[in-house]
Write an enzyme that holds these catalytic residues in place. Sequence first.
Site, PDB file in Angstrom:
ATOM      1  N   GLY D  28       0.838  -1.186   0.000  1.00 40.48           N
ATOM      2  CA  GLY D  28       0.000   0.000   0.000  1.00 40.48           C
ATOM      3  C   GLY D  28       0.871   1.234   0.000  1.00 40.48           C
ATOM      4  O   GLY D  28       2.002   1.203   0.496  1.00 40.48           O
ATOM      5  N   SER D  45       9.810   2.807  -1.135  1.00 45.57           N
ATOM      6  CA  SER D  45       9.489   1.460  -1.612  1.00 45.57           C
ATOM      7  C   SER D  45       9.883   0.374  -0.610  1.00 45.57           C
ATOM      8  O   SER D  45      11.002   0.374  -0.093  1.00 45.57           O
ATOM      9  CB  SER D  45      10.230   1.223  -2.929  1.00 45.57           C
ATOM     10  OG  SER D  45       9.971  -0.066  -3.414  1.00 45.57           O
ATOM     11  N   GLY D  46       8.940  -0.537  -0.336  1.00 46.60           N
ATOM     12  CA  GLY D  46       9.262  -1.774   0.374  1.00 46.60           C
ATOM     13  C   GLY D  46       9.813  -1.638   1.780  1.00 46.60           C
ATOM     14  O   GLY D  46      10.501  -2.544   2.256  1.00 46.60           O
ATOM     15  N   SER D  74       8.209   4.700  -3.743  1.00 49.25           N
ATOM     16  CA  SER D  74       7.404   3.521  -4.080  1.00 49.25           C
ATOM     17  C   SER D  74       7.520   3.192  -5.560  1.00 49.25           C
ATOM     18  O   SER D  74       7.516   4.099  -6.402  1.00 49.25           O
ATOM     19  CB  SER D  74       5.940   3.805  -3.736  1.00 49.25           C
ATOM     20  OG  SER D  74       5.113   2.859  -4.355  1.00 49.25           O
ATOM     21  N   ASP D  76       5.319   2.217  -7.321  1.00 50.79           N
ATOM     22  CA  ASP D  76       4.084   2.651  -7.983  1.00 50.79           C
ATOM     23  C   ASP D  76       4.049   4.158  -8.251  1.00 50.79           C
ATOM     24  O   ASP D  76       3.020   4.675  -8.703  1.00 50.79           O
ATOM     25  CB  ASP D  76       2.873   2.264  -7.121  1.00 50.79           C
ATOM     26  CG  ASP D  76       2.695   0.758  -7.043  1.00 50.79           C
ATOM     27  OD1 ASP D  76       2.795   0.104  -8.086  1.00 50.79           O
ATOM     28  OD2 ASP D  76       2.459   0.235  -5.939  1.00 50.79           O
ATOM     29  N   HIS D  95      -3.057   3.762  -2.999  1.00 50.25           N
ATOM     30  CA  HIS D  95      -3.133   2.436  -3.625  1.00 50.25           C
ATOM     31  C   HIS D  95      -2.983   1.380  -2.547  1.00 50.25           C
ATOM     32  O   HIS D  95      -2.080   1.453  -1.715  1.00 50.25           O
ATOM     33  CB  HIS D  95      -2.024   2.278  -4.662  1.00 50.25           C
ATOM     34  CG  HIS D  95      -1.906   0.888  -5.208  1.00 50.25           C
ATOM     35  ND1 HIS D  95      -2.993   0.170  -5.654  1.00 50.25           N
ATOM     36  CD2 HIS D  95      -0.834   0.064  -5.369  1.00 50.25           C
ATOM     37  CE1 HIS D  95      -2.594  -1.016  -6.076  1.00 50.25           C
ATOM     38  NE2 HIS D  95      -1.301  -1.109  -5.909  1.00 50.25           N
ATOM     39  N   HIS D  97      -3.908  -3.121  -1.649  1.00 43.81           N
ATOM     40  CA  HIS D  97      -4.423  -4.413  -2.110  1.00 43.81           C
ATOM     41  C   HIS D  97      -5.494  -4.877  -1.129  1.00 43.81           C
ATOM     42  O   HIS D  97      -5.521  -6.040  -0.735  1.00 43.81           O
ATOM     43  CB  HIS D  97      -3.298  -5.436  -2.241  1.00 43.81           C
ATOM     44  CG  HIS D  97      -2.410  -5.225  -3.428  1.00 43.81           C
ATOM     45  ND1 HIS D  97      -2.041  -6.232  -4.280  1.00 43.81           N
ATOM     46  CD2 HIS D  97      -1.846  -4.111  -3.923  1.00 43.81           C
ATOM     47  CE1 HIS D  97      -1.259  -5.749  -5.236  1.00 43.81           C
ATOM     48  NE2 HIS D  97      -1.113  -4.458  -5.038  1.00 43.81           N
ATOM     49  N   ASP D 120     -22.680   7.881  -1.040  1.00 41.68           N
ATOM     50  CA  ASP D 120     -22.072   8.969  -0.269  1.00 41.68           C
ATOM     51  C   ASP D 120     -20.669   9.320  -0.768  1.00 41.68           C
ATOM     52  O   ASP D 120     -20.200  10.433  -0.549  1.00 41.68           O
ATOM     53  CB  ASP D 120     -21.972   8.575   1.217  1.00 41.68           C
ATOM     54  CG  ASP D 120     -23.286   8.769   1.960  1.00 41.68           C
ATOM     55  OD1 ASP D 120     -24.108   9.586   1.510  1.00 41.68           O
ATOM     56  OD2 ASP D 120     -23.481   8.106   2.995  1.00 41.68           O
ATOM     57  N   HIS D 171      -5.471  -6.549 -10.707  1.00 43.37           N
ATOM     58  CA  HIS D 171      -4.497  -5.937  -9.806  1.00 43.37           C
ATOM     59  C   HIS D 171      -5.192  -5.482  -8.520  1.00 43.37           C
ATOM     60  O   HIS D 171      -5.238  -6.232  -7.544  1.00 43.37           O
ATOM     61  CB  HIS D 171      -3.807  -4.790 -10.549  1.00 43.37           C
ATOM     62  CG  HIS D 171      -2.684  -4.144  -9.798  1.00 43.37           C
ATOM     63  ND1 HIS D 171      -1.693  -3.429 -10.420  1.00 43.37           N
ATOM     64  CD2 HIS D 171      -2.408  -4.072  -8.483  1.00 43.37           C
ATOM     65  CE1 HIS D 171      -0.841  -2.966  -9.519  1.00 43.37           C
ATOM     66  NE2 HIS D 171      -1.257  -3.350  -8.342  1.00 43.37           N
ATOM     67  N   TYR D 229     -23.812  18.172   4.933  1.00 43.72           N
ATOM     68  CA  TYR D 229     -23.297  17.164   5.856  1.00 43.72           C
ATOM     69  C   TYR D 229     -21.988  17.672   6.444  1.00 43.72           C
ATOM     70  O   TYR D 229     -21.174  18.264   5.739  1.00 43.72           O
ATOM     71  CB  TYR D 229     -23.072  15.865   5.094  1.00 43.72           C
ATOM     72  CG  TYR D 229     -22.545  14.724   5.927  1.00 43.72           C
ATOM     73  CD1 TYR D 229     -23.410  13.813   6.521  1.00 43.72           C
ATOM     74  CD2 TYR D 229     -21.174  14.577   6.124  1.00 43.72           C
ATOM     75  CE1 TYR D 229     -22.921  12.760   7.279  1.00 43.72           C
ATOM     76  CE2 TYR D 229     -20.684  13.534   6.883  1.00 43.72           C
ATOM     77  CZ  TYR D 229     -21.550  12.626   7.461  1.00 43.72           C
ATOM     78  OH  TYR D 229     -21.059  11.589   8.223  1.00 43.72           O
TER      79      TYR D 229
END
Lengths: 235, 235, 235, 235
Positions: D28, D45-46, D74, D76, D95, D97, D120, D171, D229
């Site tokens: 993530g 990353s990682g 990352s 990504d 992002h 999983h 919503d 993915h 709201y």
Amino acid sequence: MSLSDLKRAVWQANRVIVDAGLVVLTWGNASGVDRGAGVLVIKPSGVAYDDLSPDDMVAVDLETGDHEGPLRPSSDTPTHLHLVREFPQIGGVVHTHSAKAVAWAQAEREIPCFGTTHADHFHGPVPVTRRLTGVEIRDAYEHRTGVVIAERVRQGGPDALKVPAALVAGHGPFAWGATVEKAVDNAVALEAVAAMALDTLALRADCGPLDRTLHDKHFLRKHGPGAYYGQDADG
Amino acid sequence: MSLSDLKRAVWQANRVIVDAGLVVLTWGNASGVDRGAGVLVIKPSGVAYDDLSPDDMVAVDLETGDHEGPLRPSSDTPTHLHLVREFPQIGGVVHTHSAKAVAWAQAEREIPCFGTTHADHFHGPVPVTRRLTGVEIRDAYEHRTGVVIAERVRQGGPDALKVPAALVAGHGPFAWGATVEKAVDNAVALEAVAAMALDTLALRADCGPLDRTLHDKHFLRKHGPGAYYGQDADG
Amino acid sequence: MSLSDLKRAVWQANRVIVDAGLVVLTWGNASGVDRGAGVLVIKPSGVAYDDLSPDDMVAVDLETGDHEGPLRPSSDTPTHLHLVREFPQIGGVVHTHSAKAVAWAQAEREIPCFGTTHADHFHGPVPVTRRLTGVEIRDAYEHRTGVVIAERVRQGGPDALKVPAALVAGHGPFAWGATVEKAVDNAVALEAVAAMALDTLALRADCGPLDRTLHDKHFLRKHGPGAYYGQDADG
Amino acid sequence: MSLSDLKRAVWQANRVIVDAGLVVLTWGNASGVDRGAGVLVIKPSGVAYDDLSPDDMVAVDLETGDHEGPLRPSSDTPTHLHLVREFPQIGGVVHTHSAKAVAWAQAEREIPCFGTTHADHFHGPVPVTRRLTGVEIRDAYEHRTGVVIAERVRQGGPDALKVPAALVAGHGPFAWGATVEKAVDNAVALEAVAAMALDTLALRADCGPLDRTLHDKHFLRKHGPGAYYGQDADG
């Protein structure tokens, strides 16, 4: 109960529904009523749970719907108000988007009573409201949500505590009780029962409802004059 | 074991079933037995878990069912008492409404042994009782619940520890063991096994039971004279 | 790495699999290997996780299987030993009864690669072993469990790290890695992937495997000479 | 907002997605943008979440994609960069999983709007991208992932905040928002909605979408000029 005590009870209730896993983000609100003082106390709108203190709970006039103080009450307040006005037995209301109860509401299926867990809290299936019309959605939507719940509850009789919850079609669960604490218990029980019923159908798609005698036995050993469950029971 | 030690063990067991996620609200109770002293110790009825101390556990006379002290024992006490009286191997009983086991009980399906997780604890499928009759529900309901469990267990033979759990139809699981700690372990294992079996059927609707040789191997490496699992085993 | 450091790493691994929700009761064990010292370090059998310290981890001779010290190693030690002896790439092994992976093992279905989550860790479906024969179950059962895993892994080629996990039919998952930490990561990934694949089939019963090019891309960006994921990657 | 404040906000966002249960292992990443400074800040990353401090967040040049400091961003990052460059409304991207959203992505089914929880946050179904071609996977894969998301989002119109999430086929989910905090909220809402929709289909396989009037009502009472709201609303 003083207003300060009621605010603390309502604040506590709003924390319990989070701790019980019923609330994601800010999707939930609990309210409590003091009929003598003519006031409903409810969570403010869209504030993160961690930032709330008992004093932040908003007192709303039971008759006029006006509120005191700087914070705006939950946008669902008109729904709570309508239920409390319609049913004198109700002392607290809880609304959440708890996941399994929402699934039943979205599928527009009432939750059948498949076992004693259900029977201990709900003296019949948990009903689903009809859909709101376009007119009802556009005008006073949150009030109209209370109206369709009340309409559906009355079909089961005058006592709103017999089945103290309903699913609003395409929306989610509302639960209530004689106090805000009991409303929370019923919201917790509803989510548990919704999950169990889903799995029951996976194991037996045509599962019938619990035997009526057993349903009555379980509901009545916890509720009413012959109750013998818990430390305060008479039985 | 002193009464004070037994109360502490039973109190601890009632906490473990909550921490293990088997209990919603107050839907669960654990008991332990001291046969020498002729006493069963059990959780009081309808008290919130957080408010309990070891001293609050209620001692019930194994023969008469009478209890000492100010707190009323769990309303399920007659079920516990009957199981303990019927089966001399039982030293503790746990009742919960754990979600997945309840689903099987509501669907009135026994849990087949699909794998070694099951086989490690239960030497056969976890059975479902028959439904109680109207008469049994109306008269001494909690005692009759114990009767239908015992009746079902005896169909599997005299040793209640062979399959130390049963599902009461339309209600939920009871588990037991030689001690209250082992009863808790079996209640935890039962819920895990119930969840796994549900998912197994989703993947293979006609899944057959585990090979009998493997079932025996797993059960017997943990239980009985040839056991070699754990630090106390002989094997 | 000193024996003391390896014991700490293995102890830590046994805690992580509990914290990650892979372990119920004592159903899980992790081991690590020091090939230079000829030793496999593993959790002792049937001891509660909370009671373990790094010093309690049991050192087993990689060749003879003999162990030092007062505590007996996990009853699954012969399975770990066989995998470590057969595959020189393996530096750690993790066995659990994690719920969703067990369901696939009980249904005797391999887990297809439906997405990149799977592809990041497993370069192909996670396979299921054949069932053990009656003879294999009765004689040296835990060793034979290692044999059927190794047999199944070899069908995919000589590199055990390509798909670093397998499901033992009717039993549950074993995962491994170049170190015990990587074995834990693979066990965690396996359970996540097993859950996702179950839900994927509920949404599309005939779902096909991930495109091979994408599968390769994801596995190889994390593993091998061209890896560019993480801080240590060369790419 | 200073770079230091943005790094803290992004660090916090990366913690919240872990605490909310959306992230397994290191699967993530969250990013935030300062368009004035021309910078995107993202998780390295990682690296394990527990080891991260706000200062570890990596600042990437919005135009060139170059990064400062010792830690690599990352893997990504090119996906985040493309979304932020394509849609000026986006101030943060998340992002994960997360399990249920991944199941829909793997099944290549868009998530229909079955109820107000969905409405919503998302003003329409949550779409699925097309699959990437072999060429797109081999060359600048992470950038191409951003391209197929943007391509799919544009099919719904120019405003990326109307439906602030998409599922990448095979993915998993990407979500975004006007700020990184709102992107996190949308990622949390997406996972909840994905779970509810799965269970809704189990209860009613042919469930239709929520009434359009109700969908509009819920989205618009939270978003846009007529919102009422929360505490900051105008309505």
